[in-house]
Design an enzyme around this catalytic site. Structure first.
Site, PDB file in Angstrom:
ATOM      1  N   ARG A   1     -34.381  -0.861   8.509  1.00 49.46           N
ATOM      2  CA  ARG A   1     -35.244  -1.089   7.356  1.00 49.46           C
ATOM      3  C   ARG A   1     -35.130   0.116   6.427  1.00 49.46           C
ATOM      4  O   ARG A   1     -34.969   1.255   6.883  1.00 49.46           O
ATOM      5  CB  ARG A   1     -36.705  -1.255   7.792  1.00 49.46           C
ATOM      6  CG  ARG A   1     -37.013  -2.595   8.447  1.00 49.46           C
ATOM      7  CD  ARG A   1     -36.940  -3.743   7.439  1.00 49.46           C
ATOM      8  NE  ARG A   1     -37.331  -5.019   7.987  1.00 49.46           N
ATOM      9  CZ  ARG A   1     -36.482  -5.985   8.367  1.00 49.46           C
ATOM     10  NH1 ARG A   1     -35.168  -5.793   8.257  1.00 49.46           N
ATOM     11  NH2 ARG A   1     -36.933  -7.133   8.814  1.00 49.46           N
TER      12      ARG A   1
ATOM     13  N   HIS B   1     -29.312  -6.346   1.606  1.00 46.94           N
ATOM     14  CA  HIS B   1     -30.057  -6.920   2.733  1.00 46.94           C
ATOM     15  C   HIS B   1     -29.533  -8.321   3.082  1.00 46.94           C
ATOM     16  O   HIS B   1     -30.268  -9.314   3.040  1.00 46.94           O
ATOM     17  CB  HIS B   1     -31.564  -6.975   2.428  1.00 46.94           C
ATOM     18  CG  HIS B   1     -32.399  -7.057   3.668  1.00 46.94           C
ATOM     19  ND1 HIS B   1     -33.625  -6.437   3.807  1.00 46.94           N
ATOM     20  CD2 HIS B   1     -32.191  -7.707   4.838  1.00 46.94           C
ATOM     21  CE1 HIS B   1     -34.127  -6.702   5.001  1.00 46.94           C
ATOM     22  NE2 HIS B   1     -33.270  -7.480   5.647  1.00 46.94           N
TER      23      HIS B   1
HETATM   24  P1  NDP Z   1     -35.737  -5.479  19.415  1.00 47.93           P
HETATM   25  O1  NDP Z   1     -37.222  -5.508  19.377  1.00 47.93           O
HETATM   26  O2  NDP Z   1     -35.023  -6.406  20.331  1.00 47.93           O
HETATM   27  O3  NDP Z   1     -35.244  -3.993  19.780  1.00 47.93           O
HETATM   28  C1  NDP Z   1     -35.847  -2.857  19.246  1.00 47.93           C
HETATM   29  C2  NDP Z   1     -35.217  -1.633  19.901  1.00 47.93           C
HETATM   30  O4  NDP Z   1     -35.698  -0.458  19.237  1.00 47.93           O
HETATM   31  C3  NDP Z   1     -35.556  -1.483  21.374  1.00 47.93           C
HETATM   32  O5  NDP Z   1     -34.436  -1.003  22.078  1.00 47.93           O
HETATM   33  C4  NDP Z   1     -36.653  -0.415  21.365  1.00 47.93           C
HETATM   34  O6  NDP Z   1     -36.745   0.365  22.544  1.00 47.93           O
HETATM   35  C5  NDP Z   1     -36.167   0.456  20.229  1.00 47.93           C
HETATM   36  N1  NDP Z   1     -37.243   1.284  19.678  1.00 47.93           N
HETATM   37  C6  NDP Z   1     -38.424   0.882  19.147  1.00 47.93           C
HETATM   38  N2  NDP Z   1     -39.156   1.951  18.776  1.00 47.93           N
HETATM   39  C7  NDP Z   1     -38.419   3.051  19.082  1.00 47.93           C
HETATM   40  C8  NDP Z   1     -38.629   4.444  18.928  1.00 47.93           C
HETATM   41  N3  NDP Z   1     -39.754   4.935  18.420  1.00 47.93           N
HETATM   42  N4  NDP Z   1     -37.656   5.287  19.339  1.00 47.93           N
HETATM   43  C9  NDP Z   1     -36.518   4.815  19.902  1.00 47.93           C
HETATM   44  N5  NDP Z   1     -36.254   3.482  20.068  1.00 47.93           N
HETATM   45  C10 NDP Z   1     -37.198   2.620  19.652  1.00 47.93           C
HETATM   46  O7  NDP Z   1     -35.248  -5.672  17.915  1.00 47.93           O
HETATM   47  P2  NDP Z   1     -33.924  -6.375  17.363  1.00 47.93           P
HETATM   48  O8  NDP Z   1     -32.747  -5.763  18.010  1.00 47.93           O
HETATM   49  O9  NDP Z   1     -34.065  -7.851  17.410  1.00 47.93           O
HETATM   50  O10 NDP Z   1     -34.019  -5.981  15.808  1.00 47.93           O
HETATM   51  C11 NDP Z   1     -34.061  -4.643  15.422  1.00 47.93           C
HETATM   52  C12 NDP Z   1     -34.331  -4.529  13.928  1.00 47.93           C
HETATM   53  O11 NDP Z   1     -33.184  -4.904  13.181  1.00 47.93           O
HETATM   54  C13 NDP Z   1     -35.428  -5.436  13.350  1.00 47.93           C
HETATM   55  O12 NDP Z   1     -36.718  -4.971  13.639  1.00 47.93           O
HETATM   56  C14 NDP Z   1     -35.126  -5.337  11.866  1.00 47.93           C
HETATM   57  O13 NDP Z   1     -35.723  -4.171  11.336  1.00 47.93           O
HETATM   58  C15 NDP Z   1     -33.608  -5.157  11.843  1.00 47.93           C
HETATM   59  N6  NDP Z   1     -32.962  -6.367  11.341  1.00 47.93           N
HETATM   60  C16 NDP Z   1     -32.267  -6.275  10.160  1.00 47.93           C
HETATM   61  C17 NDP Z   1     -31.640  -7.367   9.635  1.00 47.93           C
HETATM   62  C18 NDP Z   1     -30.864  -7.267   8.374  1.00 47.93           C
HETATM   63  O14 NDP Z   1     -30.508  -8.304   7.803  1.00 47.93           O
HETATM   64  N7  NDP Z   1     -30.557  -6.064   7.898  1.00 47.93           N
HETATM   65  C19 NDP Z   1     -31.715  -8.677  10.283  1.00 47.93           C
HETATM   66  C20 NDP Z   1     -32.433  -8.666  11.543  1.00 47.93           C
HETATM   67  C21 NDP Z   1     -33.041  -7.544  12.033  1.00 47.93           C
HETATM   68  P3  NDP Z   1     -37.227  -0.296  23.960  1.00 47.93           P
HETATM   69  O15 NDP Z   1     -36.038  -1.139  24.379  1.00 47.93           O
HETATM   70  O16 NDP Z   1     -37.415   0.865  24.865  1.00 47.93           O
HETATM   71  O17 NDP Z   1     -38.450  -1.098  23.670  1.00 47.93           O
HETATM   72  C1  OXD Z   2     -34.830 -10.051   9.413  1.00 44.31           C
HETATM   73  C2  OXD Z   2     -34.161  -9.614   8.222  1.00 44.31           C
HETATM   74  O1  OXD Z   2     -35.722  -9.361   9.881  1.00 44.31           O
HETATM   75  O2  OXD Z   2     -33.643 -10.460   7.505  1.00 44.31           O
HETATM   76  O3  OXD Z   2     -34.472 -11.130   9.940  1.00 44.31           O
HETATM   77  O4  OXD Z   2     -34.077  -8.422   7.954  1.00 44.31           O
END
Ligand code: NDP
Ligand code: OXD
Length: 302
Positions: free
Chosen positions: A217, A265
């Site tokens: 983000r 995005h």
């Molecule tokens: P998940 O919830 O599956 O994974 C999140 C990961 O981040 C986990 O490994 C978690 O650790 C880790 N995490 C969370 N907080 C911290 C922290 N403070 N320090 C270190 N690690 C942390 O999310 P997704 O993989 O499904 O998606 C991730 C992000 O990708 C979304 O939230 C969104 O922001 C972004 N995204 C962007 C898109 C785009 O089009 N650009 C599209 C889709 C998503 P733990 O495993 O220990 O809980």
């Molecule tokens: C999502 C994104 O969160 O589009 O799916 O970023």
């Protein structure tokens, strides 16, 4: 029991037909609501401003994977993020594209090309590039496996640091993780803990000349810190799919800097069928009293 769908109108026919096939009522758009008490869940990017009129609301479904754009929900209303293989695969593809783009020096060759300069530079083996993935959830893990298959030396960092598909670091071990990341990829959710995590301190902890790939983000990244790191040579190039603000203003320095590539995005877009299938699974869970899929922990924020 009905779902109120308020996302983009072009997706409505697909949602409508899938919900009709299951016999679960769907209302397309707030204007079509005749009895707010019928609404059990709302699927949206941004929810309606006044949720208090939906007295039987039990869940809000984000039509994307992220939920940071949503306001706090009333007590007792579950938040579900869309779990869709297509979203995860699309972001994985974008991350692989961005990693190869920077690994193979494309920004430099594009700049040389604009000047009509035919000049080669040394090509490094993928295995000599240490890639670090910040956020090893559903998307980070998929990206790690693909990059590893391409030969990159991949490690990941998550909050817990529990064993994963690649060598893992815990959040408390951030410095060691950054010190071995020649190319840093951010795939974190945006939470109070991760806001501004790509800052002067973290960018300085990377090896000199590191590259940045960012599809988390916009608010994870301090863009002034990035500009300074590019200026000093600490960061050599970056590819970003998310910015702060979005849209990125036309006169922003990042559009002009040849070392920075920005896409608007578009790493993923939710496929209408996959989005509707996720929403149907939430409606079934609400009906059957089982765990809502994609449930977001309101305390962790992801
Ligand atoms: P998940 O919830 O599956 O994974 C999140 C990961 O981040 C986990 O490994 C978690 O650790 C880790 N995490 C969370 N907080 C911290 C922290 N403070 N320090 C270190 N690690 C942390 O999310 P997704 O993989 O499904 O998606 C991730 C992000 O990708 C979304 O939230 C969104 O922001 C972004 N995204 C962007 C898109 C785009 O089009 N650009 C599209 C889709 C998503 P733990 O495993 O220990 O809980
Ligand atoms: C999502 C994104 O969160 O589009 O799916 O970023």
């Amino acid at each position: 029991m009905a779902l109120l769908f308020t996302s983009t109108p072009d997706r409505r026919p697909v949602w409508q037909s899938l919900f009709e096939a299951e016999g679960i009522p769907i209302i397309s758009g707030e204007d079509a609501v005749t009895d707010p008490a019928e609404v059990t869940a709302i699927a949206c990017w941004v929810p309606p401003a006044d949720l208090s009129r939906y007295s039987n609301l039990r869940a809000v479904i984000s039509v994307g994977a992220g939920v940071d754009h949503l306001p706090p929900l009333p007590a007792g209303v579950a938040l579900s993020r869309t779990l869709a293989p297509g979203i995860e695969a699309m972001v994985r593809d974008w991350v692989v594209m961005a990693t190869l783009t920077l690994h193979r020096d494309l920004p430099r060759y594009l700049e040389q090309g604009r000047a009509g300069t035919w000049q080669s530079h040394p090509v490094a083996l993928a295995g000599s590039r240490r890639v670090g993935i910040l956020g090893m959830g559903r998307i980070g893990t998929l990206a790690a496996l693909s990059l590893q298959a391409l030969g990159f030396d991949v490690a990941g960092l998550s909050r817990s640091g529990v064993d994963g598909a690649v060598p893992m670091f815990a959040a408390s071990d951030m410095e060691r993780f950054l010190a071995r990341s020649d190319l840093l990829i951010c795939l974190l959710p945006l939470t109070p803990e991760t806001r501004g995590i790509l800052n002067v301190k973290t960018l300085s902890a990377l090896p000199r000349g590191a590259c940045l790939v960012h599809a988390g983000r916009g608010a994870h990244l301090d863009t002034v810190a990035l500009r300074d790191a590019l200026k000093s040579g600490q960061i050599s190039a970056a590819m970003l799919d998310v910015t702060n603000p979005e849209p990125l203003p036309a006169d922003h320095w990042m559009w002009q800097d040849p070392r920075v590539i920005v896409t608007p995005h578009v790493a993923a877009q939710t496929d209408a069928t996959e989005g509707a299938r996720h929403a149907l699974s939430v409606m079934r869970a609400l009906r059957d009293g089982t765990q809502v899929p994609g449930l977001v922990d309101p305390v962790r924020g992801y």
